[in-house]
Design an enzyme around this catalytic site. Structure first.
Site, mmCIF file in Angstrom:
data_model
loop_
_atom_site.group_PDB
_atom_site.id
_atom_site.type_symbol
_atom_site.label_atom_id
_atom_site.label_comp_id
_atom_site.label_asym_id
_atom_site.label_seq_id
_atom_site.Cartn_x
_atom_site.Cartn_y
_atom_site.Cartn_z
ATOM 1 N N HIS A 47 1.583 4.328 -2.977
ATOM 2 C CA HIS A 47 1.487 5.788 -2.870
ATOM 3 C C HIS A 47 2.631 6.451 -3.647
ATOM 4 C CE1 HIS A 47 -1.908 6.424 -0.293
ATOM 5 N NE2 HIS A 47 -1.426 5.693 0.696
ATOM 6 N N HIS A 91 0.830 -1.198 0.000
ATOM 7 C CA HIS A 91 0.000 0.000 0.000
ATOM 8 C C HIS A 91 0.872 1.258 0.000
ATOM 9 C CE1 HIS A 91 -3.626 2.362 1.242
ATOM 10 N NE2 HIS A 91 -2.709 3.111 1.823
ATOM 11 N N GLU A 92 1.890 1.264 0.845
ATOM 12 C CA GLU A 92 2.766 2.435 0.944
ATOM 13 C C GLU A 92 3.583 2.635 -0.335
ATOM 14 O OE1 GLU A 92 2.731 4.781 3.445
ATOM 15 O OE2 GLU A 92 0.943 3.586 3.814
#
Length: 266
Positions: free
Chosen positions: A141, A137-138
């Site tokens: 980004h 998820h990070e």
């Protein structure tokens, strides 16, 4: 007669950073004050600025077994990130484990500069699959240029300018402002749209790397259970609407074939 001051030069240099409307990897158009290349350069300095005091305080975890575990997980995710965005092969990917037992958090700056806190790993009893969901998820980004987007917000709102009032060198001001904005961007919440993009990209990266997509749901269940009154720091910068777990559940059937394919030859 118009006087060219350091602030004037700084203002002009910032205007020069304004880029045209760009389309990110998720297909969304973004209007940026900060280009991705500038965000990556600023994040290198911000990463050092963030980690240096932690290292001096003995807060960087050097447990060989844990560091090896995190590197093994993130290395698989990075391989899929590069497959998704080949230009990210040039990024100086790095991950550090920060020894903060009470902090449930993780992040990835522009250019692949990552960190995960021991509180997230231990307080959630996070499995490899769940850690992969967090870091996937990070990483997403960064892939979707959300870091530069948040930096643009930080600069536009002059959140970092007050840190530089005592500086006299325009060039130093420009770089320090960018680095400060990169650090401040870590604490700014992502938009709901950005979160949705990172959820979709992140669960895909993790599945292709061989991590179970079901962990995306169990991760957020654990996050909610760990919330208490204030909630984990991770959730303060990652708004989690009530339907988030349901949205992730709907993605799982699409991701399971990717997960099974990745594990077919193991």
């Amino acid at each position: 007669m118009f006087k060219i001051t350091a602030k004037t030069i700084l203002f002009i240099s910032l205007i020069g950073l304004i880029s045209a409307c760009v389309t990110n990897i998720a297909g969304r158009k973004q209007v940026m004050l900060v280009s991705e290349s500038s965000a990556i350069q600023a994040s290198k300095q911000a990463y050092v600025n963030t980690l240096s005091p932690l290292e001096k305080a003995g807060k960087l975890n050097n447990d060989a077994k844990l560091v090896k575990r995190i590197n093994r997980i993130t290395d698989k995710l990075i391989q899929q990130a590069v497959a998704k965005r080949p230009d990210s092969r040039q990024w100086e990917w790095s991950v550090k484990v920060i020894d903060e037992p009470e902090v449930i958090n993780a992040w990835c700056m522009a250019g692949g500069k990552m960190a995960i806190y021991t509180g997230l790993i231990n307080k959630l009893s996070a499995t490899d699959d769940e850690i992969a969901q967090v870091m996937g998820h990070e990483i997403s980004h960064a892939l979707a240029n959300h870091s530069a987007e948040r930096m643009s917000i930080a600069m536009a709102n002059n959140l970092a300018l007050s840190l530089l009032k005592s500086s006299t060198e325009a060039s130093d001001q420009s770089m320090s402002l960018a680095a400060a904005a990169a650090q401040i961007a870590l604490t700014l919440p992502n938009s709901r749209k950005s979160e949705s993009e990172a959820d979709i990209l992140g669960i895909e990266l993790a599945a292709k790397a061989g991590f179970n997509p079901n962990a995306a749901v169990t991760l957020w269940q654990k996050m909610a259970q760990a919330g208490g009154n204030g909630g984990p720091e991770f959730m303060s910068t990652h708004p989690s609407p009530e339907n988030r777990q349901q949205a992730l559940k709907k993605l799982i059937p699409q991701m399971m074939p990717l997960y099974k394919a990745a594990n077919k030859n193991k």
